[in-house]
Design an enzyme around this catalytic site. Sequence first.
Site, PDB file in Angstrom:
ATOM      1  N   TYR A 165       0.851  -1.186   0.000  1.00  0.00           N
ATOM      2  CA  TYR A 165       0.000   0.000   0.000  1.00  0.00           C
ATOM      3  C   TYR A 165       0.886   1.236   0.000  1.00  0.00           C
ATOM      4  O   TYR A 165       1.815   1.328   0.811  1.00  0.00           O
ATOM      5  CB  TYR A 165      -0.894  -0.009   1.249  1.00  0.00           C
ATOM      6  CG  TYR A 165      -1.847   1.159   1.306  1.00  0.00           C
ATOM      7  CD1 TYR A 165      -2.974   1.190   0.493  1.00  0.00           C
ATOM      8  CD2 TYR A 165      -1.616   2.230   2.170  1.00  0.00           C
ATOM      9  CE1 TYR A 165      -3.851   2.273   0.533  1.00  0.00           C
ATOM     10  CE2 TYR A 165      -2.490   3.306   2.222  1.00  0.00           C
ATOM     11  CZ  TYR A 165      -3.600   3.327   1.397  1.00  0.00           C
ATOM     12  OH  TYR A 165      -4.469   4.399   1.437  1.00  0.00           O
ATOM     13  N   ASP A 270       9.448   3.905  -0.241  1.00  0.00           N
ATOM     14  CA  ASP A 270       8.328   4.525   0.460  1.00  0.00           C
ATOM     15  C   ASP A 270       8.536   4.253   1.950  1.00  0.00           C
ATOM     16  O   ASP A 270       8.301   3.136   2.431  1.00  0.00           O
ATOM     17  CB  ASP A 270       7.007   3.935  -0.045  1.00  0.00           C
ATOM     18  CG  ASP A 270       5.813   4.521   0.694  1.00  0.00           C
ATOM     19  OD1 ASP A 270       6.027   5.363   1.598  1.00  0.00           O
ATOM     20  OD2 ASP A 270       4.673   4.133   0.375  1.00  0.00           O
ATOM     21  N   LYS A 298       3.439  10.275   8.181  1.00  0.00           N
ATOM     22  CA  LYS A 298       3.124   9.732   9.507  1.00  0.00           C
ATOM     23  C   LYS A 298       3.979  10.354  10.630  1.00  0.00           C
ATOM     24  O   LYS A 298       3.689  11.451  11.076  1.00  0.00           O
ATOM     25  CB  LYS A 298       3.246   8.212   9.488  1.00  0.00           C
ATOM     26  CG  LYS A 298       2.172   7.572   8.551  1.00  0.00           C
ATOM     27  CD  LYS A 298       1.980   6.123   8.839  1.00  0.00           C
ATOM     28  CE  LYS A 298       1.172   5.388   7.793  1.00  0.00           C
ATOM     29  NZ  LYS A 298      -0.265   5.407   7.983  1.00  0.00           N
TER      30      LYS A 298
HETATM   31  C1  LIG Z   1       3.740   2.691   3.076  1.00  0.00           C
HETATM   32  C2  LIG Z   1       2.666   3.725   2.988  1.00  0.00           C
HETATM   33  N1  LIG Z   1       2.720   4.671   2.034  1.00  0.00           N
HETATM   34  C3  LIG Z   1       1.794   5.630   1.918  1.00  0.00           C
HETATM   35  C4  LIG Z   1       0.719   5.669   2.779  1.00  0.00           C
HETATM   36  C5  LIG Z   1      -0.311   6.739   2.637  1.00  0.00           C
HETATM   37  O1  LIG Z   1      -0.198   7.657   3.672  1.00  0.00           O
HETATM   38  P1  LIG Z   1      -1.430   8.601   4.034  1.00  0.00           P
HETATM   39  O2  LIG Z   1      -2.471   7.748   4.639  1.00  0.00           O
HETATM   40  O3  LIG Z   1      -0.818   9.609   4.972  1.00  0.00           O
HETATM   41  O4  LIG Z   1      -1.874   9.248   2.764  1.00  0.00           O
HETATM   42  C6  LIG Z   1       0.607   4.715   3.791  1.00  0.00           C
HETATM   43  C7  LIG Z   1      -0.528   4.725   4.725  1.00  0.00           C
HETATM   44  O5  LIG Z   1      -0.725   3.873   5.539  1.00  0.00           O
HETATM   45  C8  LIG Z   1       1.602   3.700   3.888  1.00  0.00           C
HETATM   46  O6  LIG Z   1       1.528   2.743   4.832  1.00  0.00           O
END
Ligand SMILES: Cc1ncc(COP(=O)(O)O)c(C=O)c1O
Length: 460
Positions: A165, A270, A298
């Site tokens: 994700y 990421d 986060k």
């Molecule tokens: C690895 C990763 N990338 C991107 C995101 C997206 O972040 P956001 O919910 O702040 O848009 C998440 C959200 O859980 C994530 O776990």
Amino acid sequence: MTTPATAIDRARIAELTEREQQRLDAATPRSQALYERARTTLAGGVASSYQVRDPWPIYLSHGLGSRVWDVDENEMIDFHNGFGSMVQGHAHPAIVKAVGDRVKLGTHFAAPTEDGIVVAEELSRRWGLPRWRFVNSGSEATMDAIRIARASTKRETIVKIFGSYHGHHDYVMVSIGVPYDRIGDREDYASLPYGGGIPQASADLTIPVPFNDAGAMERRIERLFEEGRPPACVIMEAAMMNLGVVLPEPGYLEAVRELTQRLGVLLIFDEVKTGLCIAAGGATERWGVKPDLVTLAKTLGGGLPSGAIGGSEEVFEVVERGDVYQVGTYNGNPLTMAAARASLQEVLTPDAYAHLDALEDRLLRGCQDVIDRYGLPGYSVGVGAKGCVTFSPERIVDYETFKEHQDVEITELSWLYAMNRGIFMTPGREEEWTLSVAHTFEDCDAFVAAFEELASDLAR
Ligand SMILES: Cc1ncc(COP(=O)(O)O)c(C=O)c1O
């Protein structure tokens, strides 16, 4: 030593699930009442579909340190920590002060402030990447990083890991949670939109490959070149954090770095979940493999909406030249930057990471000890502030092994057990715990004690 999942009496799991569900319902009547009210205006009674829970979500009132309280005044030790955002713990005095001071001086100008420079300098030092930009969420970070990669390489296709994700925009809402039989051939996984409203044409630009298999990634990328659609980038988590925790096998990240460099494909780590959570410089520091671009969110904002993209001078050239519009009204918001600065300088220090590692060790060992003593099918796994118990008789290394082996029923029951014993855990079987600097060894022991109750009841 593990025993097969089938050795656990399924009727017993169902019986305990019903009992624990009733117990949680009985303890949360005000959440029920708020839900009844909320659902008449908020779609599904919540602000994000990830907060939906049957029969109602647990509404929180406040948090302090490692604790949160729900609207029924149930006090819980927080291992959910805002989907892994609150490694600083709740209402950390340094962040409360920074935000309190800033709020009196104005909270938004859409003009740069000095705190933003300090945050960029600190991130640059931690990640060894010279250029940074800010956004407001993980989704924005991955969206903009991919756009930068596309502009930089003048290519459109991207490669991601099947099951990972990376946020809720169209580029990456592809091949995430799907029924096992729709995955397709491992050498040629299907590009499947995740949920409605995502055009197949967009999904087709995103090519999934298996985690922990550099050979499969290389073969797929080579075929994309042959098909005349070479990829701009590989976007991936260095450790998958949405199938519980799946660590990279030894040598995997190095192999990915080598092959992407050799084939001229940009590598994006990421680090929305791993960054600032598993080491001062995230997965990049922990495993010593440097990507071309990194995305953070986060934990960065200490509880305020935040995100960042870091990268090399070469890839950021398209931004600096003005080819890519990397923009946003709230980018570098003064309140967020004040919180991020205090967090980086005063909270997430080397001592904090040593503390998180010690807590993690205690929790992983405690859970593994319970698993071993009761012969549960599973194992504990984690890194830094993140970890989980994976209920599976086989080690999970990628999405296929996750779908094939993970025991959904016990995972769901374990969440109920935690919640009913003062352990606030992230709902959803794909999630993991997040520790904070405010957690103590006693907090970890309380987690293990709740887990042991589950193990003991299952054994009866
Ligand atoms: C690895 C990763 N990338 C991107 C995101 C997206 O972040 P956001 O919910 O702040 O848009 C998440 C959200 O859980 C994530 O776990």
